[in-house]
Design a protein around this motif. Structure first.
Motif, PDB file in Angstrom:
ATOM      1  N   HIS A  87       0.820  -1.206   0.000  1.00  0.00           N
ATOM      2  CA  HIS A  87       0.000   0.000   0.000  1.00  0.00           C
ATOM      3  C   HIS A  87       0.858   1.262   0.000  1.00  0.00           C
ATOM      4  CE1 HIS A  87      -3.853  -2.000   0.291  1.00  0.00           C
ATOM      5  NE2 HIS A  87      -3.204  -2.904   1.009  1.00  0.00           N
ATOM      6  N   MET A  88       1.979   1.183  -0.730  1.00  0.00           N
ATOM      7  CA  MET A  88       2.841   2.339  -0.932  1.00  0.00           C
ATOM      8  C   MET A  88       3.314   2.331  -2.383  1.00  0.00           C
ATOM      9  SD  MET A  88       5.437   2.704   2.290  1.00  0.00           S
ATOM     10  CE  MET A  88       5.534   1.094   3.050  1.00  0.00           C
ATOM     11  N   HIS A  90       6.406   2.992  -5.119  1.00  0.00           N
ATOM     12  CA  HIS A  90       7.822   2.602  -4.990  1.00  0.00           C
ATOM     13  C   HIS A  90       8.635   3.651  -4.237  1.00  0.00           C
ATOM     14  CE1 HIS A  90       7.591  -1.045  -7.323  1.00  0.00           C
ATOM     15  NE2 HIS A  90       6.862  -0.399  -8.222  1.00  0.00           N
ATOM     16  N   LYS A  91       8.266   4.925  -4.407  1.00  0.00           N
ATOM     17  CA  LYS A  91       8.939   6.024  -3.704  1.00  0.00           C
ATOM     18  C   LYS A  91       7.905   6.781  -2.875  1.00  0.00           C
ATOM     19  CE  LYS A  91      13.068   5.722  -5.663  1.00  0.00           C
ATOM     20  NZ  LYS A  91      14.322   5.629  -4.949  1.00  0.00           N
ATOM     21  N   VAL A  92       8.270   7.123  -1.649  1.00  0.00           N
ATOM     22  CA  VAL A  92       7.397   7.823  -0.716  1.00  0.00           C
ATOM     23  C   VAL A  92       8.047   9.167  -0.383  1.00  0.00           C
ATOM     24  CG1 VAL A  92       6.423   7.732   1.618  1.00  0.00           C
ATOM     25  CG2 VAL A  92       6.562   5.650   0.243  1.00  0.00           C
ATOM     26  N   THR A  93       7.247  10.216  -0.307  1.00  0.00           N
ATOM     27  CA  THR A  93       7.782  11.531   0.066  1.00  0.00           C
ATOM     28  C   THR A  93       8.106  11.533   1.554  1.00  0.00           C
ATOM     29  OG1 THR A  93       6.444  12.614  -1.626  1.00  0.00           O
ATOM     30  CG2 THR A  93       7.327  14.006   0.121  1.00  0.00           C
ATOM     31  N   TYR A  94       9.328  11.935   1.885  1.00  0.00           N
ATOM     32  CA  TYR A  94       9.763  12.031   3.275  1.00  0.00           C
ATOM     33  C   TYR A  94      10.071  13.499   3.560  1.00  0.00           C
ATOM     34  CZ  TYR A  94      12.529  11.633   7.488  1.00  0.00           C
ATOM     35  OH  TYR A  94      12.999  11.791   8.765  1.00  0.00           O
ATOM     36  N   LEU A  95       9.389  14.057   4.551  1.00  0.00           N
ATOM     37  CA  LEU A  95       9.607  15.447   4.952  1.00  0.00           C
ATOM     38  C   LEU A  95      10.309  15.457   6.301  1.00  0.00           C
ATOM     39  CD1 LEU A  95       6.025  16.770   4.192  1.00  0.00           C
ATOM     40  CD2 LEU A  95       8.041  17.046   2.763  1.00  0.00           C
ATOM     41  N   SER A  96      11.353  16.254   6.416  1.00  0.00           N
ATOM     42  CA  SER A  96      12.107  16.349   7.658  1.00  0.00           C
ATOM     43  C   SER A  96      12.287  17.818   8.003  1.00  0.00           C
ATOM     44  CB  SER A  96      13.470  15.690   7.473  1.00  0.00           C
ATOM     45  OG  SER A  96      14.278  15.903   8.594  1.00  0.00           O
ATOM     46  N   LEU A  97      12.054  18.161   9.274  1.00  0.00           N
ATOM     47  CA  LEU A  97      12.260  19.537   9.685  1.00  0.00           C
ATOM     48  C   LEU A  97      12.552  19.608  11.163  1.00  0.00           C
ATOM     49  CD1 LEU A  97       9.299  21.101  10.978  1.00  0.00           C
ATOM     50  CD2 LEU A  97       8.675  19.762   8.994  1.00  0.00           C
ATOM     51  N   SER A 147       4.045  12.447  11.192  1.00  0.00           N
ATOM     52  CA  SER A 147       2.787  12.251  10.492  1.00  0.00           C
ATOM     53  C   SER A 147       3.003  11.326   9.313  1.00  0.00           C
ATOM     54  CB  SER A 147       2.208  13.589  10.003  1.00  0.00           C
ATOM     55  OG  SER A 147       2.970  14.109   8.944  1.00  0.00           O
ATOM     56  N   PHE A 148       1.917  10.767   8.833  1.00  0.00           N
ATOM     57  CA  PHE A 148       1.939  10.060   7.561  1.00  0.00           C
ATOM     58  C   PHE A 148       0.629  10.349   6.865  1.00  0.00           C
ATOM     59  CE2 PHE A 148       0.446   6.906  10.652  1.00  0.00           C
ATOM     60  CZ  PHE A 148      -0.687   6.357  10.036  1.00  0.00           C
ATOM     61  N   ALA A 149       0.663  10.284   5.540  1.00  0.00           N
ATOM     62  CA  ALA A 149      -0.513  10.633   4.751  1.00  0.00           C
ATOM     63  C   ALA A 149      -0.884   9.478   3.833  1.00  0.00           C
ATOM     64  CB  ALA A 149      -0.249  11.888   3.934  1.00  0.00           C
ATOM     65  N   LEU A 150      -2.190   9.234   3.746  1.00  0.00           N
ATOM     66  CA  LEU A 150      -2.736   8.244   2.824  1.00  0.00           C
ATOM     67  C   LEU A 150      -3.483   8.977   1.721  1.00  0.00           C
ATOM     68  CD1 LEU A 150      -4.347   5.681   5.330  1.00  0.00           C
ATOM     69  CD2 LEU A 150      -1.975   5.783   4.529  1.00  0.00           C
ATOM     70  N   ARG A 151      -3.378   8.465   0.505  1.00  0.00           N
ATOM     71  CA  ARG A 151      -4.114   9.032  -0.633  1.00  0.00           C
ATOM     72  C   ARG A 151      -4.806   7.880  -1.361  1.00  0.00           C
ATOM     73  NH1 ARG A 151      -0.797  12.664  -4.160  1.00  0.00           N
ATOM     74  NH2 ARG A 151      -1.764  14.326  -2.981  1.00  0.00           N
ATOM     75  N   TYR A 152      -6.041   8.133  -1.775  1.00  0.00           N
ATOM     76  CA  TYR A 152      -6.821   7.128  -2.498  1.00  0.00           C
ATOM     77  C   TYR A 152      -6.453   7.213  -3.982  1.00  0.00           C
ATOM     78  CZ  TYR A 152     -10.774   4.033  -3.374  1.00  0.00           C
ATOM     79  OH  TYR A 152     -11.563   2.970  -3.713  1.00  0.00           O
ATOM     80  N   VAL A 153      -5.803   6.153  -4.487  1.00  0.00           N
ATOM     81  CA  VAL A 153      -5.323   6.115  -5.859  1.00  0.00           C
ATOM     82  C   VAL A 153      -5.772   4.800  -6.502  1.00  0.00           C
ATOM     83  CG1 VAL A 153      -3.262   6.117  -7.342  1.00  0.00           C
ATOM     84  CG2 VAL A 153      -3.269   7.442  -5.212  1.00  0.00           C
ATOM     85  N   GLN A 154      -6.479   4.886  -7.592  1.00  0.00           N
ATOM     86  CA  GLN A 154      -6.930   3.708  -8.343  1.00  0.00           C
ATOM     87  C   GLN A 154      -7.563   2.658  -7.440  1.00  0.00           C
ATOM     88  OE1 GLN A 154      -3.586   2.390 -10.677  1.00  0.00           O
ATOM     89  NE2 GLN A 154      -3.610   4.207 -11.960  1.00  0.00           N
ATOM     90  N   GLN A 155      -8.528   3.079  -6.666  1.00  0.00           N
ATOM     91  CA  GLN A 155      -9.330   2.233  -5.782  1.00  0.00           C
ATOM     92  C   GLN A 155      -8.527   1.558  -4.672  1.00  0.00           C
ATOM     93  OE1 GLN A 155     -11.482  -0.337  -8.490  1.00  0.00           O
ATOM     94  NE2 GLN A 155     -13.031   1.246  -8.790  1.00  0.00           N
ATOM     95  N   SER A 156      -7.452   2.226  -4.229  1.00  0.00           N
ATOM     96  CA  SER A 156      -6.655   1.689  -3.140  1.00  0.00           C
ATOM     97  C   SER A 156      -6.053   2.846  -2.330  1.00  0.00           C
ATOM     98  CB  SER A 156      -5.528   0.807  -3.697  1.00  0.00           C
ATOM     99  OG  SER A 156      -4.822   0.207  -2.654  1.00  0.00           O
ATOM    100  N   TRP A 157      -6.032   2.702  -1.016  1.00  0.00           N
ATOM    101  CA  TRP A 157      -5.390   3.691  -0.163  1.00  0.00           C
ATOM    102  C   TRP A 157      -3.897   3.395  -0.106  1.00  0.00           C
ATOM    103  CZ3 TRP A 157      -7.370   8.101   1.469  1.00  0.00           C
ATOM    104  CH2 TRP A 157      -8.749   8.241   1.496  1.00  0.00           C
ATOM    105  N   LEU A 158      -3.082   4.405  -0.438  1.00  0.00           N
ATOM    106  CA  LEU A 158      -1.628   4.268  -0.423  1.00  0.00           C
ATOM    107  C   LEU A 158      -1.018   5.230   0.579  1.00  0.00           C
ATOM    108  CD1 LEU A 158      -0.804   4.175  -4.258  1.00  0.00           C
ATOM    109  CD2 LEU A 158      -1.220   2.246  -2.715  1.00  0.00           C
ATOM    110  N   LEU A 159      -0.003   4.772   1.289  1.00  0.00           N
ATOM    111  CA  LEU A 159       0.772   5.631   2.166  1.00  0.00           C
ATOM    112  C   LEU A 159       1.764   6.368   1.263  1.00  0.00           C
ATOM    113  CD1 LEU A 159       2.160   4.754   5.618  1.00  0.00           C
ATOM    114  CD2 LEU A 159       3.518   6.049   4.007  1.00  0.00           C
ATOM    115  N   VAL A 160       1.599   7.679   1.128  1.00  0.00           N
ATOM    116  CA  VAL A 160       2.386   8.433   0.148  1.00  0.00           C
ATOM    117  C   VAL A 160       3.372   9.419   0.764  1.00  0.00           C
ATOM    118  CG1 VAL A 160       0.661   8.213  -1.681  1.00  0.00           C
ATOM    119  CG2 VAL A 160       0.551  10.168  -0.120  1.00  0.00           C
TER     120      VAL A 160
END
Length: 167
Positions: A87-88, A90-97, A147-160
């Motif tokens: 449910h991810m 191949h690449k996930v956005t990682y934010l660091s601050l 935090s982590f974010a999920l987005r609904y993409v092509q009928q599936s929730w992905l951790l993006v």
């Protein structure tokens, strides 16, 4: 981080939580913050609250959104890691601050294999909807938020997206 350092230098006793009675285990897993005992995200009341909010905000396929979020928060096994990987992208956005500073603010794409489950180490959870995303926020320890974010993409929730910030 501080706990791991204390553990490394032998200043914190190591306790196998599985050997303790359930009520003692939950008390140890909970987090003290400003003299208030906060329930860990994987405690039953907190899970029920988040599940209800997830269903309400997801609007579509709430069960799958909840399964992905619960796995990210509470998963510990190889099967959990495999499920999360499914449910991810191949690449996930990682934010660091660093909170309160403008320096060291970063945004990069990381391989999904580098995303680590929280394994129950999250408190003060919150959930909001940001346009197409469900954003789950939490306290990692007294000084850091994630935090982590999920987005609904092509009928599936992905951790993006995954982010972390410390004071």
């Amino acid at each position: 981080m501080i706990f791991e350092m204390l553990l490394l230098f032998g200043q914190v006793p190591v306790v196998d939580l599985n050997e303790l009675p359930k009520d003692r285990r939950e008390a140890i897993e909970d987090f003290h913050h400003e003299d208030v005992m906060l329930p860990a995200v994987c405690s039953s009341p907190e899970l029920q609250r988040l599940q209800g909010e997830t269903y309400r905000l997801a609007k579509v396929n709430g069960q799958q959104a909840w399964d992905v979020a619960r796995t990210m928060f509470c998963g510990t096994s190889k099967d959990s890691k495999r499920y999360l990987g499914q449910h991810m992208p191949h690449k996930v956005t990682y934010l660091s601050l660093i909170v309160g500073e403008v320096v060291n603010v970063g945004d990069e794409l990381v391989a999904r294999s580098s995303v680590e489950m929280l394994q129950g180490r999250a408190w003060e959870t919150d959930l909001r909807r940001e346009s197409e995303k469900l954003v789950f926020e939490y306290t990692i320890d007294g000084l850091c938020r994630g935090s982590f974010a999920l987005r609904y993409v092509q009928q599936s929730w992905l951790l993006v997206q995954v982010s972390e910030g410390c004071i």
